[in-house]
Design an enzyme around this catalytic site. Structure first.
Site, PDB file in Angstrom:
ATOM      1  N   HIS A 112       9.427   9.286 -19.528  1.00  0.00           N
ATOM      2  CA  HIS A 112       8.342   9.660 -20.206  1.00  0.00           C
ATOM      3  C   HIS A 112       8.933   9.934 -21.647  1.00  0.00           C
ATOM      4  CE1 HIS A 112       5.758   9.097 -16.843  1.00  0.00           C
ATOM      5  NE2 HIS A 112       7.002   9.592 -15.770  1.00  0.00           N
ATOM      6  N   SER A 119      14.332  10.670 -19.223  1.00  0.00           N
ATOM      7  CA  SER A 119      13.010  10.608 -18.612  1.00  0.00           C
ATOM      8  C   SER A 119      12.568   9.133 -19.454  1.00  0.00           C
ATOM      9  CB  SER A 119      12.124  11.882 -18.177  1.00  0.00           C
ATOM     10  OG  SER A 119      10.826  11.131 -18.431  1.00  0.00           O
ATOM     11  N   TRP A 175      14.299  15.105  -7.748  1.00  0.00           N
ATOM     12  CA  TRP A 175      13.280  14.730  -8.503  1.00  0.00           C
ATOM     13  C   TRP A 175      12.267  14.088  -9.527  1.00  0.00           C
ATOM     14  CZ3 TRP A 175       9.244  13.525  -3.956  1.00  0.00           C
ATOM     15  CH2 TRP A 175       9.606  13.701  -3.123  1.00  0.00           C
ATOM     16  N   VAL A 176      13.269  15.242 -10.509  1.00  0.00           N
ATOM     17  CA  VAL A 176      12.869  15.559 -12.193  1.00  0.00           C
ATOM     18  C   VAL A 176      13.708  14.587 -12.850  1.00  0.00           C
ATOM     19  CG1 VAL A 176      12.309  17.215 -13.441  1.00  0.00           C
ATOM     20  CG2 VAL A 176      11.114  16.904 -11.677  1.00  0.00           C
ATOM     21  N   HIS A 234       5.044   5.575 -11.007  1.00  0.00           N
ATOM     22  CA  HIS A 234       5.779   5.574 -11.735  1.00  0.00           C
ATOM     23  C   HIS A 234       5.689   4.392 -12.605  1.00  0.00           C
ATOM     24  CE1 HIS A 234       8.356   7.161 -15.333  1.00  0.00           C
ATOM     25  NE2 HIS A 234       8.471   5.565 -15.577  1.00  0.00           N
ATOM     26  N   GLU A 237       8.839   5.964  -6.246  1.00  0.00           N
ATOM     27  CA  GLU A 237       8.551   6.660  -7.188  1.00  0.00           C
ATOM     28  C   GLU A 237       7.161   5.259  -7.423  1.00  0.00           C
ATOM     29  OE1 GLU A 237       9.067   8.407 -10.555  1.00  0.00           O
ATOM     30  OE2 GLU A 237      10.237   9.998  -9.733  1.00  0.00           O
ATOM     31  N   GLN A 276       9.243  18.159 -20.898  1.00  0.00           N
ATOM     32  CA  GLN A 276      10.970  17.803 -19.442  1.00  0.00           C
ATOM     33  C   GLN A 276      11.380  18.914 -18.864  1.00  0.00           C
ATOM     34  OE1 GLN A 276      10.413  15.164 -18.282  1.00  0.00           O
ATOM     35  NE2 GLN A 276      11.390  15.144 -16.822  1.00  0.00           N
TER      36      GLN A 276
HETATM   37 ZN    ZN Z   1       6.857   9.008 -14.177  1.00  0.00          ZN
END
Ligand code: ZN
Length: 267
Positions: free
Chosen positions: A187, A185, A178-179, A240, A237, A150
């Site tokens: 993720h 996150s 964006w991140v 996602h 998104e 990440q």
């Molecule tokens: Zn994602």
């Protein structure tokens, strides 16, 4: 309960000690001898009682607390077991709620090398199979990410903005739209996936539309809808997807709410 019974033993012995203090002094020698024997006997027992009564003024209060705690704990344990079944898939991670530092999970590797939390693997596989049977061909392009991964995504994005001429601060600001900042996150949980089209048999538009309409049946939600960016803190998104379990996903889908709103409702 063990402590509760210990407390009862303790109270009983305390009473005996009081009786000893109230013993009259004018009794016969025999009676005194008997009492002495009794006192000695209790004295031995007292040695095995951990707290002394005089240093434990709140012994009864403590006993009540222990008793109530036992009761509450059993209730809490029931609630906990219910919660535990869903807690892992309803954990909230966003820019205001960081992943717990001790978070751990087991992962399963997909055919393309991406990792996902083993607990979501069956539902994910079922969803992908269902899409394919509808002639829609999704591909999981990103699953579990380590904090290092990440961080490197963030660094790459910041570098890209700087290369476009943005100042350091502006590049960071732009990148963070964006991140996700490492630690924020989904993720990093392994229960979120980015899904694109295979690019050959399906377009992104087809895949996103199918997922939007069907993912809840498998326990997944479109985590960042365009109309919820102020609540989620993340821009639209459509790729996602995040696992929350079928019940939560169905309610979130039917009511058109996001995870934050859902959690607010149930808590
Ligand atoms: Zn994602």
């Amino acid at each position: 309960m063990k402590e509760y019974w210990n407390d009862n033993d303790f109270s009983r012995n305390t009473r005996h000690k009081k009786r000893k203090r109230h013993t009259p002094h004018g009794f016969t020698l025999i009676l005194c001898c008997c009492l002495t024997a009794v006192i000695l006997a209790f004295g031995l027992t007292v040695n095995h009682i951990p707290p002394a009564a005089d240093t434990q003024p709140d012994a009864h209060l403590s006993e009540n607390i222990v008793t109530n705690t036992d009761f509450d704990t059993s209730l809490a344990a029931d609630e906990q077991s219910i919660t535990d079944e869903t807690a892992w898939c309803l954990i909230l991670v966003n820019k205001w709620n960081h992943i717990p530092e001790d978070y751990e999970a087991d992962f399963t590797e997909l055919a393309n090398g991406q990792l996902v939390d083993t607990r979501i693997y069956p539902a994910l596989q079922e969803m992908l199979d269902a899409a394919r049977s509808d002639n829609v061909y999704p591909v999981v392009v990103s699953g579990y990410r380590t904090v290092e991964k990440q961080q490197s995504l963030m660094s790459e994005k910041i570098a890209a903005y700087k290369a476009e001429g943005y100042s350091d601060a502006a590049a960071v600001f732009k990148a963070e739209t964006w991140v996700a900042v490492p630690g924020t996150s989904e993720h990093q949980l392994g229960i979120a996936v980015d899904i694109n089209a295979d690019g050959i048999r399906s377009t992104g538009e087809e895949v996103y539309k199918w997922l939007d309409q069907n993912s809840y049946k498998f326990g997944f939600i479109r985590r960042y809808p365009a109309d919820k960016t102020e609540i989620t803190g993340v821009i639209d998104e459509p790729w996602h997807y995040r696992y929350v379990g079928i019940d939560a996903a169905t309610e979130i889908y039917n009511q058109g709410i996001c995870l934050e709103e859902y959690l607010n409702k149930i808590n």
